[in-house]
Every structure is written in C-alpha cells, then in structure tokens.
Write a protein that holds these residues in place. Structure first.
Motif, PDB file in Angstrom:
ATOM      1  N   UNK A 205      37.434  -6.539 -83.489  1.00  0.00           N
ATOM      2  CA  UNK A 205      37.231  -5.380 -82.603  1.00  0.00           C
ATOM      3  C   UNK A 205      38.120  -5.546 -81.381  1.00  0.00           C
ATOM      4  N   UNK A 206      39.319  -6.099 -81.623  1.00  0.00           N
ATOM      5  CA  UNK A 206      40.165  -6.524 -80.508  1.00  0.00           C
ATOM      6  C   UNK A 206      41.179  -5.483 -80.068  1.00  0.00           C
ATOM      7  N   UNK A 207      41.075  -4.258 -80.534  1.00  0.00           N
ATOM      8  CA  UNK A 207      42.121  -3.289 -80.222  1.00  0.00           C
ATOM      9  C   UNK A 207      42.185  -2.938 -78.753  1.00  0.00           C
ATOM     10  N   UNK A 208      41.084  -3.034 -78.056  1.00  0.00           N
ATOM     11  CA  UNK A 208      41.076  -2.672 -76.642  1.00  0.00           C
ATOM     12  C   UNK A 208      40.004  -3.449 -75.916  1.00  0.00           C
ATOM     13  N   UNK A 209      40.257  -3.859 -74.669  1.00  0.00           N
ATOM     14  CA  UNK A 209      39.229  -4.556 -73.903  1.00  0.00           C
ATOM     15  C   UNK A 209      38.009  -3.680 -73.664  1.00  0.00           C
TER      16      UNK A 209
ATOM     17  N   UNK B 143      34.956  -7.564 -73.624  1.00  0.00           N
ATOM     18  CA  UNK B 143      33.846  -7.173 -74.498  1.00  0.00           C
ATOM     19  C   UNK B 143      32.872  -8.324 -74.669  1.00  0.00           C
ATOM     20  N   UNK B 144      33.400  -9.528 -74.791  1.00  0.00           N
ATOM     21  CA  UNK B 144      32.544 -10.708 -74.935  1.00  0.00           C
ATOM     22  C   UNK B 144      31.672 -10.901 -73.690  1.00  0.00           C
ATOM     23  N   UNK B 145      32.269 -10.729 -72.509  1.00  0.00           N
ATOM     24  CA  UNK B 145      31.529 -10.924 -71.256  1.00  0.00           C
ATOM     25  C   UNK B 145      30.401  -9.905 -71.135  1.00  0.00           C
ATOM     26  N   UNK B 146      30.638  -8.659 -71.585  1.00  0.00           N
ATOM     27  CA  UNK B 146      29.555  -7.655 -71.562  1.00  0.00           C
ATOM     28  C   UNK B 146      28.456  -8.022 -72.542  1.00  0.00           C
ATOM     29  N   UNK B 147      28.863  -8.540 -73.670  1.00  0.00           N
ATOM     30  CA  UNK B 147      27.915  -8.905 -74.719  1.00  0.00           C
ATOM     31  C   UNK B 147      27.063 -10.090 -74.279  1.00  0.00           C
ATOM     32  N   UNK B 148      27.701 -11.048 -73.583  1.00  0.00           N
ATOM     33  CA  UNK B 148      27.011 -12.264 -73.139  1.00  0.00           C
ATOM     34  C   UNK B 148      26.720 -12.153 -71.653  1.00  0.00           C
TER      35      UNK B 148
ATOM     36  N   UNK C 152      40.648  -9.746 -69.080  1.00  0.00           N
ATOM     37  CA  UNK C 152      39.834  -9.026 -70.053  1.00  0.00           C
ATOM     38  C   UNK C 152      40.482  -8.878 -71.408  1.00  0.00           C
ATOM     39  N   UNK C 153      41.812  -9.029 -71.477  1.00  0.00           N
ATOM     40  CA  UNK C 153      42.518  -8.857 -72.747  1.00  0.00           C
ATOM     41  C   UNK C 153      42.665 -10.158 -73.541  1.00  0.00           C
TER      42      UNK C 153
END
Length: 500
Positions: free
Chosen positions: A147-151, A466-471, A451-452
C-alpha cells in the motif's frame, strides 16, 4: 524495488555505543551505524556503498565519520584508466617467475590487501553482531501486500485485497488441523500441490540463467592481453601474462564461482576454501585455532544478502556475490571474495595460504580483480570501477589502497567523489575532513520527507506516515529518521525497514 519486483529488507540496529578499533586498537573509539540485511538488490547495495556503507556477511554498516577514531573513506579505482605502478609490475614479475621457474622469494613482502578487510573483522565481527533472533523473512512473496503508492494511503482496512509483491516477509507458519476435503471440494490430497504458472516460469528462467552463468564462470576471469601499439605503455593484461611460457613449471587457474546462491562448483570446493581461510586467519591475523570456525567463515564470507540477478545489459556471469579462486597445480591457494554490482566490482575480502605469503598475493589478486573489472566492462559499459573498501589515512598500514590510481574518495558530507590527490592534503591536517571543495554543495539525496520512507509491517509494505497512523503512540520516529538520513531519501523510499 528492483526491476524484477524484489524489495530489499533490513532491520536497523542504530549505533550509539563505541567498540574496539581494528586500526589504532582504541578499546571503544570505533563508532558506526549498522543494520541486518535479510535480502538486498544489487542496485540498492550499489547506492548504499556510494553513501559510505559496506557489508560484512549480511551485516551492513556505515562508520560514524565525524566521531570514530579512524575515519574510513570509501575508495574506488577507475579500472579502465588504471596503469600499474613500479611496485605492481614487480609483483606481477615475481609471480610469473614463480610460475615459470619455481622461484620463491625468501622475504615476505606484501603491501597488498591481505589486511584490507581488517575494517570488517574488527568493526563488525568482533562486536559479536548476530542475526536477529526471529527471521521475519522466510519469504512467501504472494502474501505481501503493498500500500506504498502514497504516504496518504488509507490503511484502516489493511485486509483489503492489494497487489501482491514478489519479495517481502510472510507471517509465521501456523499449525492447522488436517482436514480431509469433502468430495468435489478443495484439493485432492493424493495429488501434488498445484503451483502457479508464474512460479513455474520463474523457476525455469532461473534454471536457464544458472546454466548460462556456469558456462560463463569458467571462462570469464582470465585476462586476454590486448596488443599495445609500439608507442604506448603495456597494458595491465600484458603484464599479467608477460614472460609466461607455454609449459610453465606451475599452472595457475583463476575460477569465479557464485557463492550466493551457492553454485555446484562453490559447494564442491567449500572445504578446501575454508581450510585456506583458517590457515590464513591463524598465521596472518594471529587468530587462535578455535576462532576461525566453519560457521564463522560461512557467516562472514559466504552468506550475503545480495540477490543473484541477470540483466540484458549486465555481465554474462550476472550480478551478486562470488568467490574468485586461485588454483595452483590443482589446489586452492587464495580466494578473493567479490560483489559484482551494476557500476563496480567491490572487493570484500582476500585470504591465501600462508606458504605463499612472499608472493604478495594481496597485491597480485587486486591487480587481477582490476583486470577482471575491465573485462566485465566490455560486456556492461557502466561497470567501470573497482572498489577497494575503505581507505584509512590515519592508519599508515591501510594507505596502500591509494596506490591503485587513478582513484577517488567519497566525501562523507556530500557523497560526491573527489580525486585522492586532492584529498591527501586535507587528511594530513585532520583525520576527518569534508573532502568536497565546493562549500555550497550538499547531500543531493538528503532526507526531506520522513513520511515517504518505506516500512514492512505485518507483511504489508507501507510508507512510514501510514505506519505511524496505524501505530498510534509509536515512539520510533527518531530512530526511523536517523536510519533514513543515513540511507538518503532515494534509498529510504525503496528499501523496506522491518517493523515488528
């Protein structure tokens, strides 16, 4: 990510504590940052060594240049423009006299690269760097989500179907009860498991490539001298073969064998190669007999994170990790450990039988590796450099690497190459120096968007944002920022940082 769909996957170890220095023997003056590379593409490693990184087995490290007691500068030689010095010519003549007539010099005289890997043995190995306890990367390529297409990608529903990638980490195997499928449903347990057509095609392609490699390996390392015109100096290749009769007293054969994945030739010669390594470590580096074990040899000189790769515009032997073996009258007397990368041949280590130390095999093997680089360049034009590892000006024993000219050192601040002649005056004043003379020049790949940075979390490739939002509540931002700054924006957006 490589063209074939592969990702490099690393775990970052940081690097705050000091360790023993292999050069000045300071007990805790050696500082570096390190990471464990589970797998790595050759292009990613090429880009990392062009930012001052270097591998020891699967451990990849970068000296903390402004802090470490003996700064280590990446050095490369322009192989195509290389001309042997008087010392180099003497070494080649000495070896050829031995091969022709059996003359063995009495004195031991090796200013070659027998100690060129001291930096690895002391900075990484002696710290006791071990693989991570859990290997998240027994890779099941089909299960990885991207899911790495965009931060800004929404990751709230990470179970949604995504495009599978061909390289990344799987979940641990779970034990499941054996269930007999009902008639007409599920797989027939009496028949072999079905395989995807894509996997079958990939396997066939790899088999063909390995066959081509084995054919190329046997004939790819012997230099063919090109005739110099009468008013030009002799080429390196001519010096290597000069004065050798058709029937010399001793026969030297240089063989290139792939070490990862191990080729049949590598497996067949493994024990003989290890025995030479053990003798070398005990005689030259004064290791006690119980230190150079077979597992240590495998871990540091046979294991490699680099993926074997074939490319249409690459050399016939392919890219990846190899052992270049020197066979004298049917037995191994020396081995050069090499990485063949898109832009260079990178020297990893050299070990030889102590009985032949007076032949200056360190120097001789370096000259053969430069000639080999020139040979590969004829097949792959951009492969034009020979990397000798690190140049350590503060350690006189390591300055011999500067004799392979023309050569450049890597500026530790701008990551641009500077001719070694222009660097020496600065290094005479200070062991650590910004080598670039352009005061306004900076790091072109400096980290700009944290973020990228790509991470791998629960078999899913995602940008760090995305990882930081998830965690939520994750406190690893400083660590990830340090890691990404050392890699640079370009590499950090390609290499996957594993997050448990």
């Amino acid at each position: 990510m490589a063209a074939g769909g592969s990702y490099s996957i690393v775990e970052y170890f940081g690097g705050d504590g000091g360790h023993r220095c292999g050069y000045c023997k300071h007990e805790n003056g050696n500082f570096s940052h390190g990471m464990w590379s589970h797998t790595m593409t050759v292009q990613d490693y090429q880009d990392l060594i062009d930012r001052g990184w270097r591998r020891s087995g699967k451990y990849v490290y970068k000296p903390t240049m402004s802090k470490t007691c003996c700064p280590q500068y990446t050095i490369r030689c322009h192989a195509l423009n290389f001309h042997p010095s008087k010392t180099h010519k003497k070494t080649l003549k000495k070896v050829n006299r031995f091969l022709s007539r059996g003359e063995m010099p009495v004195e031991r005289h090796d200013e070659g690269h027998e100690d060129s890997l001291g930096e690895i043995m002391d900075s990484a190995h002696e710290e006791g760097v071990q693989p991570p306890r859990q290997d998240p990367l027994k890779i099941d390529h089909s299960e990885v989500q991207d899911i790495s297409t965009s931060p800004d990608t929404d990751t709230t529903n990470s179970a949604a179907p995504t495009t599978p990638r061909e390289d990344a980490a799987p979940a641990p195997e779970e034990k499941t009860p054996t269930v007999t499928p009902k008639p007409g449903k599920g797989a027939d347990p009496s028949r072999p498991l079905g395989r995807k057509a894509k996997d079958i095609r990939k396997e066939r392609r790899l088999q063909k490539e390995q066959q081509k490699q084995q054919e190329a390996e046997s004939s790819s390392v012997n230099p063919v001298p090109s005739k110099s015109s009468s008013n030009q100096p002799k080429s390196l290749e001519e010096f290597i073969t000069e004065s050798l009769p058709n029937d010399p007293l001793h026969r030297l054969e240089v063989r290139l064998v792939r070490s990862k994945p191990p080729s049949p030739q590598f497996k067949a010669s493994f024990d003989a190669s290890y025995q030479v390594y053990k003798l070398y470590q005990m005689a030259i580096h004064k290791d006690p007999p119980d230190k150079p074990t077979e597992s240590q040899f495998k871990r540091f000189l046979c294991d490699s994170p680099l993926e074997a790769e074939m490319a249409p515009d690459g050399p016939e032997v392919g890219y990846g990790s190899f052992h270049q073996q020197y066979w004298l009258d049917g037995r191994i007397v020396a081995v050069g450990v090499l990485d063949i990368l898109p832009s260079c041949v990178s020297s990893v280590y050299l070990y030889y039988h102590p009985d032949f130390s007076s032949l200056s095999l360190g120097t001789y093997s370096a000259l053969r590796e430069i000639a080999f680089t020139r040979q590969l360049q004829q097949q792959s034009p951009k492969l034009a450099y020979y990397y000798l590892g690190f140049y350590v000006h503060s350690c006189p024993k390591m300055r011999y690497k500067g004799q392979y000219q023309p050569s450049d050192l890597l500026c530790p601040e701008t990551y641009t190459w500077v001719s070694i002649e222009r660097c020496i005056p600065r290094l005479e004043i200070s062991a650590y120096s910004r080598l670039s003379e352009n005061a306004h020049e900076g790091d072109a790949c400096a980290l700009k968007e944290l973020g990228r940075v790509l991470v791998l979390h629960r078999r899913t490739v995602m940008p760090y944002a995305a990882y930081a939002r998830k965690r939520k509540g994750s406190n690893d931002e400083k660590e990830v920022e340090q890691y990404a700054s050392l890699l640079g924006q370009t590499c950090a957006e390609r290499i996957l940082l594993y997050r448990a």
